[in-house]
Scaffold this motif. Structure first.
Motif, PDB file in Angstrom:
ATOM      1  N   CYS A   1      44.987  44.615  41.099  1.00  0.00           N
ATOM      2  CA  CYS A   1      46.060  43.611  40.969  1.00  0.00           C
ATOM      3  C   CYS A   1      46.396  42.914  42.283  1.00  0.00           C
ATOM      4  N   ILE A   2      45.980  43.478  43.417  1.00  0.00           N
ATOM      5  CA  ILE A   2      46.398  42.894  44.700  1.00  0.00           C
ATOM      6  C   ILE A   2      45.194  42.504  45.553  1.00  0.00           C
ATOM      7  N   SER A   3      44.100  42.180  44.891  1.00  0.00           N
ATOM      8  CA  SER A   3      42.893  41.823  45.641  1.00  0.00           C
ATOM      9  C   SER A   3      42.998  40.404  46.191  1.00  0.00           C
ATOM     10  N   TYR A   4      42.429  40.218  47.366  1.00  0.00           N
ATOM     11  CA  TYR A   4      42.377  38.896  48.005  1.00  0.00           C
ATOM     12  C   TYR A   4      41.135  38.914  48.878  1.00  0.00           C
ATOM     13  N   GLY A   5      40.048  38.315  48.397  1.00  0.00           N
ATOM     14  CA  GLY A   5      38.750  38.495  49.010  1.00  0.00           C
ATOM     15  C   GLY A   5      38.428  37.539  50.132  1.00  0.00           C
ATOM     16  N   TYR A   6      37.206  37.712  50.676  1.00  0.00           N
ATOM     17  CA  TYR A   6      36.744  36.880  51.784  1.00  0.00           C
ATOM     18  C   TYR A   6      36.692  35.416  51.377  1.00  0.00           C
ATOM     19  N   GLY A   7      36.274  35.145  50.143  1.00  0.00           N
ATOM     20  CA  GLY A   7      36.205  33.757  49.685  1.00  0.00           C
ATOM     21  C   GLY A   7      37.561  33.070  49.724  1.00  0.00           C
TER      22      GLY A   7
ATOM     23  N   ASN B   1      33.898  41.777  43.334  1.00  0.00           N
ATOM     24  CA  ASN B   1      33.965  42.969  44.187  1.00  0.00           C
ATOM     25  C   ASN B   1      35.136  43.874  43.841  1.00  0.00           C
ATOM     26  N   ASN B   2      36.125  43.326  43.118  1.00  0.00           N
ATOM     27  CA  ASN B   2      37.297  44.119  42.747  1.00  0.00           C
ATOM     28  C   ASN B   2      37.276  44.479  41.261  1.00  0.00           C
ATOM     29  N   TRP B   3      36.071  44.511  40.707  1.00  0.00           N
ATOM     30  CA  TRP B   3      35.912  44.844  39.294  1.00  0.00           C
ATOM     31  C   TRP B   3      36.508  46.216  39.004  1.00  0.00           C
ATOM     32  N   LYS B   4      37.334  46.266  37.965  1.00  0.00           N
ATOM     33  CA  LYS B   4      37.989  47.523  37.608  1.00  0.00           C
ATOM     34  C   LYS B   4      37.095  48.320  36.666  1.00  0.00           C
ATOM     35  N   MET B   5      36.920  49.601  36.976  1.00  0.00           N
ATOM     36  CA  MET B   5      36.146  50.497  36.123  1.00  0.00           C
ATOM     37  C   MET B   5      36.979  50.808  34.879  1.00  0.00           C
ATOM     38  N   LYS B   6      36.662  50.129  33.780  1.00  0.00           N
ATOM     39  CA  LYS B   6      37.498  50.229  32.578  1.00  0.00           C
ATOM     40  C   LYS B   6      37.422  51.596  31.909  1.00  0.00           C
ATOM     41  N   HIS B   7      36.285  52.274  32.039  1.00  0.00           N
ATOM     42  CA  HIS B   7      36.106  53.524  31.301  1.00  0.00           C
ATOM     43  C   HIS B   7      36.066  54.757  32.200  1.00  0.00           C
ATOM     44  N   ALA B   8      36.363  54.597  33.481  1.00  0.00           N
ATOM     45  CA  ALA B   8      36.351  55.748  34.389  1.00  0.00           C
ATOM     46  C   ALA B   8      37.454  56.723  34.001  1.00  0.00           C
TER      47      ALA B   8
ATOM     48  N   SER C   1      44.384  63.347  39.517  1.00  0.00           N
ATOM     49  CA  SER C   1      43.889  62.386  38.527  1.00  0.00           C
ATOM     50  C   SER C   1      44.871  61.243  38.295  1.00  0.00           C
ATOM     51  N   SER C   2      46.165  61.543  38.221  1.00  0.00           N
ATOM     52  CA  SER C   2      47.158  60.492  37.961  1.00  0.00           C
ATOM     53  C   SER C   2      47.164  59.444  39.062  1.00  0.00           C
ATOM     54  N   ILE C   3      47.022  59.898  40.319  1.00  0.00           N
ATOM     55  CA  ILE C   3      47.000  58.954  41.433  1.00  0.00           C
ATOM     56  C   ILE C   3      45.718  58.125  41.401  1.00  0.00           C
ATOM     57  N   CYS C   4      44.613  58.722  40.968  1.00  0.00           N
ATOM     58  CA  CYS C   4      43.358  57.962  40.835  1.00  0.00           C
ATOM     59  C   CYS C   4      43.544  56.783  39.884  1.00  0.00           C
ATOM     60  N   TYR C   5      44.123  57.048  38.714  1.00  0.00           N
ATOM     61  CA  TYR C   5      44.363  55.973  37.750  1.00  0.00           C
ATOM     62  C   TYR C   5      45.312  54.925  38.329  1.00  0.00           C
ATOM     63  N   LEU C   6      46.360  55.406  38.971  1.00  0.00           N
ATOM     64  CA  LEU C   6      47.376  54.514  39.522  1.00  0.00           C
ATOM     65  C   LEU C   6      46.778  53.563  40.556  1.00  0.00           C
ATOM     66  N   LEU C   7      46.009  54.112  41.506  1.00  0.00           N
ATOM     67  CA  LEU C   7      45.424  53.287  42.561  1.00  0.00           C
ATOM     68  C   LEU C   7      44.351  52.358  42.014  1.00  0.00           C
ATOM     69  N   ASN C   8      43.603  52.831  41.011  1.00  0.00           N
ATOM     70  CA  ASN C   8      42.600  51.982  40.373  1.00  0.00           C
ATOM     71  C   ASN C   8      43.231  50.725  39.804  1.00  0.00           C
ATOM     72  N   ASP C   9      44.321  50.915  39.065  1.00  0.00           N
ATOM     73  CA  ASP C   9      45.015  49.777  38.450  1.00  0.00           C
ATOM     74  C   ASP C   9      45.612  48.859  39.511  1.00  0.00           C
TER      75      ASP C   9
END
Length: 749
Positions: free
Chosen positions: A370-376, A344-351, A358-366
C-alpha cells in the motif's frame, strides 16, 4: 452408394478420433513463466495444434523461438515446431493495449500413445512448461488425497492457517511432515505422517462435515473445525508482543512448501541475504529446496528481521524473530504473475504463514503493497519537480501513509510492537525516497543541462525530514529498508559536499605552494591536519543541526561501520589499537560497544589465514583451486550483469598481462549461470578474459560459495595462499597491483 457410406463412416470415425485426441486446459506440473497459458491441444495425423492465450505487459514484446518443441516425458522423443498462426516465429511481437493475445503453434504429429509432454523453448528457458497431461480431465480419477489437498483455515473468526496438505508434504502445528500413507476409515480420511529424522509416526485425521468443512486433529483428539475458505487474517492481536529485549542472539528456522515447484524449473537452492547491519558483515544463507517442493533454512539472528527468501531473483517476504520457527506456503504461480506484470511491489496473494510471527508477516505484506513508491516514480519527479516541491509532495505522501497506518492500528487494536513497526516503515520509506531523489538527481543533472527544474539548488531545509525519523528507536533495524536508508543517511549529500569542498581547498593550496616551490612534507602534513580538523568541525555542526546535542543510536551505528571498515585495511596491531581507541570514544551504546569488542578480538587474534570448513561449499571451491596448489590465487567472484565487476576486470587487464604464467601467482574468475547468461558470458570472456582461468558455475554452487565466503554483493575477492588456506588480508581490484608488487617484485638496491 456403399462406397459413400464407407467414406462417411470413415469420416465420422476419423472425426471422433480427432475429438478423442484433444484436451482443453491441459494440466501441467510446473513452469518458469505464466505468460503463456495452453488452452487446448489437438492431436491429428498431420500435426499437433497447441492453442495459446498469452498475457503480458502492454506494448512489450514476446517471441516464439523456432527451436521450440514438445518432448515425450517417457521416451524423450521430440516433436518440433512447424508453423504458427496469429504470431510470427522468431520475430519480436508486441502485445496490444489489452496485454492479451491468442495464437496457435503447430508441431509435428504426436502419437496417440503419448500421455505427457514437456513444452520446451530451449533447455533451461523460463518459457518451458513441464509435465503437460494429454489425457482428458474426465479420465482422471479422484483420489483420497484430492478430497483434502490444499490449505485449511480455522473456521472461527481468526481464519488462521492451520494445515496444508500436499502431494507428499503436510504442514501442521508449525512442523513439516512426510505423508507416508493415506487411507479411509469409515467416513474419516487418515494420513500417516513422519517428521524428518524422527522414527515416530503420527496419525492425522480428517472427519468431514456436511457443509464441506473438516474436523482435523492428530489421533482423533483435539479436533478443530477447518475450512478451505480464506477470508483474511483478522486477529492481529495474537503473538505480537515480546520484541524486547530487541537484541538477542539465537538461530531461527524458516521452512515451508512451494506449490508448483519442480527441479526442472531451474533451481534447487535459494538464498536469504542476511547482514549484521551494525557492522555490515554479510551472512548469506543457502535455502535447500527438495524435489518435492519443501525447503528449510536456519538463520543466525541477533535481532528481529523483515527479509525475503530469494529464488531465481524472485523475492518472498517474511518476518521472524530470534529463536522462532516460521512455516510458509508459497504458490509459484503468485511469483510468476508478479514477473509477468513487472510490478516490483506485487503482493503474494496466496502466501501463508504459520508460527509466532505469522500475524506480523501478513500485516507487513499488506502494508508494504500500500505504500510503495518506486524508482520510476522518483525518476518522473526529478524531471518535473524542484527539491522543495518534491519535499512538499513527499510530506503529503507521509501524511497519507501515516493515516493509513493509524487506521490499521485502530481498526485491529494493534499492540505497541506492530504499531511502531508500521509507523517506522512509513518514515523509512519517506526518508529513503527523499535521499534517493537527490542521489538520482545528480545523475540527471549530468545528462540534462537544459531542464530548468534541474538547475534549482537544494536548500539546507530539504533535509529537515531527518529530524522526524525516530533514530533512537532500535526497532528500525527490523525493517527491510533500514540498510538502504542508513546507507543514504551515512553518505548524504551535505556530508559529501563538506568532504569535497575541504579537499578542493587543500589540493588548490598544494598546487599553489608547489608552483611557488615552497611545498615541503612538513607543510603538507600540517595542511592535511587542518583539512581534517575543518571537516570534523563542519560535520559536527551539521549533525548538531540535524540531531541536536545528542548523537542518536542510528548515527552511532555509522561509527561502528567506519571502525569495521578501518580494521579491514589495517596492516598492523598499532593501527588496530588506534582505530579501537577512537571508536571507544565515539560509541556509548552497549550493544555497539560489544560488537566493537568482538571485531577487535578477531582482528588481534594473530591469525593471518584460516582453513575452510569441510562441507559441500568447500568441495565446490577445492574442485576449482586444487589445480593451482603451490601458487597464490586471486579469486574474483563476478557477473556479466554487474557493472563494478566488469570495471574491476577491465582495470586489471595490464596486471593480468604482467603476471601471466607467473610461477607463484594465478588469477581465477568465478561466476554463475543465473547472473551471467551464456551468450553474454562467452562474449565478455572472449573480449576481456581470453585465456584466463574462468569458471561459470550453477546458481546452486555459487550460492554455496556465497555462504562459505560470506558475501552478499559482488564483486567479491578472496586470496588463497600457497598451502590452500584463505588469507584474511582484504584485497580489492584497485589495491591488487600494490599487493603484487610488494609480495613478488624484488626491490632493487
Amino acid at each position: 452408394m456403399k462406397n459413400v457410406f464407407v467414406w462417411l463412416g470413415l469420416f465420422v470415425f476419423f472425426s471422433v478420433s480427432i475429438v478423442a485426441q484433444s484436451v482443453d486446459n491441459p494440466i501441467f506440473k510446473a513452469r518458469g513463466s505464466s505468460v503463456q497459458d495452453i488452452v487446448r491441444i489437438e492431436r491429428m495425423q498431420e500435426f499437433t495444434r497447441v492453442y495459446i492465450h498469452a498475457t503480458f505487459r502492454p506494448h512489450q514484446w514476446i517471441k516464439i523461438s523456432a527451436s521450440t518443441y514438445l518432448e515425450d516425458v517417457r521416451t524423450g522423443n521430440k516433436y518440433h515446431l512447424l508453423n504458427a498462426e496469429g504470431i510470427e516465429i522468431d520475430k519480436e511481437t508486441y502485445m496490444p493495449e489489452s496485454g492479451k493475445m491468442n495464437y496457435t503453434l503447430i508441431f509435428e504429429p504426436i502419437p496417440s500413445t503419448v500421455q505427457c509432454v514437456h513444452y520446451i523453448e530451449s533447455p533451461g528457458s523460463n518459457w518451458n512448461i513441464y509435465y503437460i497431461s494429454l489425457m482428458p480431465h474426465a479420465d482422471k480419477r479422484v483420489t483420497l488425497l484430492e478430497h483434502i489437498r490444499g490449505n485449511w483455515y480455522a473456521a472461527d473468526e481468526s481464519n488462521q492457517w492451520i494445515c496444508g496438505v500436499f502431494d507428499s508434504v503436510v504442514i501442521i502445528n508449525n512442523r513439516i511432515y512426510t505423508n507416508r500413507e493415506i487411507r479411509k476409515k469409515r467416513k474419516q480420511i487418515e494420513l500417516l505422517l513422519q517428521e524428518e529424522n524422527e522414527e515416530k509416526q503420527s496419525l492425522l485425521c480428517f472427519k468431514p462435515k456436511k457443509n464441506g468443512d473438516y474436523e482435523i486433529g492428530f489421533d482423533g483428539r483435539n479436533m478443530q473445525i477447518c475450512t478451505q475458505q480464506k477470508t483474511r487474517v483478522s486477529d492481529f492481536s495474537k503473538n505480537m508482543d515480546g520484541m524486547h529485549p530487541f537484541f538477542r542472539k539465537n538461530t531461527s528456522v524458516v521452512q515451508g512448501y512451494i506449490k508448483g515447484y519442480d527441479p526442472l524449473i531451474g533451481f534447487t537452492t535459494g538464498m536469504v541475504y542476511l547482514s549484521n547491519e551494525l557492522t555490515r558483515e554479510d551472512y548469506p544463507t543457502v535455502i535447500k529446496v527438495e524435489s518435492d517442493g519443501r525447503f528449510s533454512v536456519k538463520l543466525p539472528l541477533i535481532h528481529p528481521i523483515e527479509a525475503a527468501l530469494v529464488f531465481q531473483d524472485r523475492f518472498v517476504p517474511f518476518y521472524i524473530e530470534p529463536g522462532d520457527t516460521l512455516s510458509m506456503y508459497i504458490d509459484w504461480e503468485d511469483i510468476l504473475d508478479g514477473d509477468r506484470t513487472g510490478d516490483n511491489n506485487w503482493k503474494m496473494k496466496h502466501a501463508e504463514y504459520m508460527g509466532n510471527t505469522s500475524s506480523i508477516c501478513y500485516l507487513l505484506n499488506d502494508f508494504n503493497s500500500c505504500i510503495s513508491y518506486g524508482y520510476g516514480d522518483i525518476e518522473n519527479a526529478i524531471e518535473t519537480l524542484t527539491p522543495e516541491q518534491y519535499a512538499s509532495f513527499m510530506k503529503t505522501k507521509q501524511t497519507q501513509w501515516m493515516h493509513l497506518a493509524d487506521s490499521i492500528i485502530e481498526t485491529h487494536q494493534l499492540p505497541e510492537k506492530p504499531s511502531r513497526m508500521l509507523r517506522n516503515k512509513v518514515m523509512l520509506n519517506v526518508g529513503g525516497d527523499m535521499f534517493d531523489f537527490i542521489m538520482y538527481r545528480d545523475f540527471f543533472i549530468e545528462q540534462d543541462t537544459v531542464n530548468p527544474v534541474l538547475k534549482v539548488p537544494v536548500k539546507e531545509t530539504y533535509y529537515n525530514f531527518v529530524k522526524e525519523i525516530p533514530l533512537n528507536d532500535e526497532t528500525l533495524l527490523a525493517d527491510v529498508r533500514f540498510d538502504i536508508f542508513l546507507n543514504r543517511l551515512e553518505y548524504m549529500r551535505p556530508l559529501s559536499d563538506i568532504l569535497t569542498e575541504e579537499n578542493k581547498v587543500m589540493l588548490q593550496t598544494f598546487r599553489t605552494w608547489s608552483e611557488k616551490g615552497i611545498l615541503t612534507q612538513e607543510k603538507a602534513d600540517s595542511l592535511h591536519a587542518v583539512c581534517e580538523q575543518n571537516i570534523k568541525c563542519r560535520e559536527a555542526a551539521l549533525l548538531k543541526q540535524l540531531f541536536g546535542n545528542e548523537i542518536p543510536f542510528c548515527w552511532e551505528i555509522t561509527y561502528l561501520h567506519d571502525y569495521s571498515s578501518n580494521l579491514k585495511y589495517s596492516s598492523s596491531n598499532e593501527e588496530v589499537e588506534y582505530y579501537t581507541s577512537e571508536a571507544r570514544e565515539k560509541l556509548s551504546n552497549k550493544v555497539l560497544l560489544d560488537e566493537m569488542e568482538r571485531l577487535y578480538e578477531e582482528a588481534m587474534s594473530g591469525q593471518s589465514t584460516y582453513q575452510l570448513p569441510e562441507g559441500k561449499a568447500t568441495d565446490v571451491f577445492r574442485n576449482i583451486i586444487d589445480k593451482y596448489k603451490g601458487k597464490v590465487v586471486f579469486v574474483d567472484f563476478w557477473a556479466t550483469t554487474c557493472g563494478p565487476c566488469r570495471s574491476g576486470i577491465e582495470n586489471t587487464a595490464d596486471l593480468r598481462k604482467k603476471y601471466k604464467d607467473h610461477p607463484e601467482f594465478q588469477f581465477v574468475y568465478i561466476t554463475n549461470e543465473e547472473e551471467s547468461p551464456e551468450k553474454d558470458y562467452n562474449k565478455y570472456v572472449e573480449e576481456n578474459l581470453n585465456g584466463e582461468e574462468c569458471y561459470r558455475l550453477s546458481a546452486a554452487d555459487f550460492h554455496y560459495l556465497r555462504q562459505l565466503f560470506r558475501f552478499n554483493g559482488i564483486p567479491h575477492y578472496e586470496l588463497v595462499e600457497k598451502d590452500g588456506s584463505i588469507s584474511r588480508k582484504h584485497i580489492e581490484a584497485y589495491t591488487l597491483g600494490e599487493y603484487l608488487k610488494n609480495r613478488f617484485e624484488k626491490v632493487e638496491k
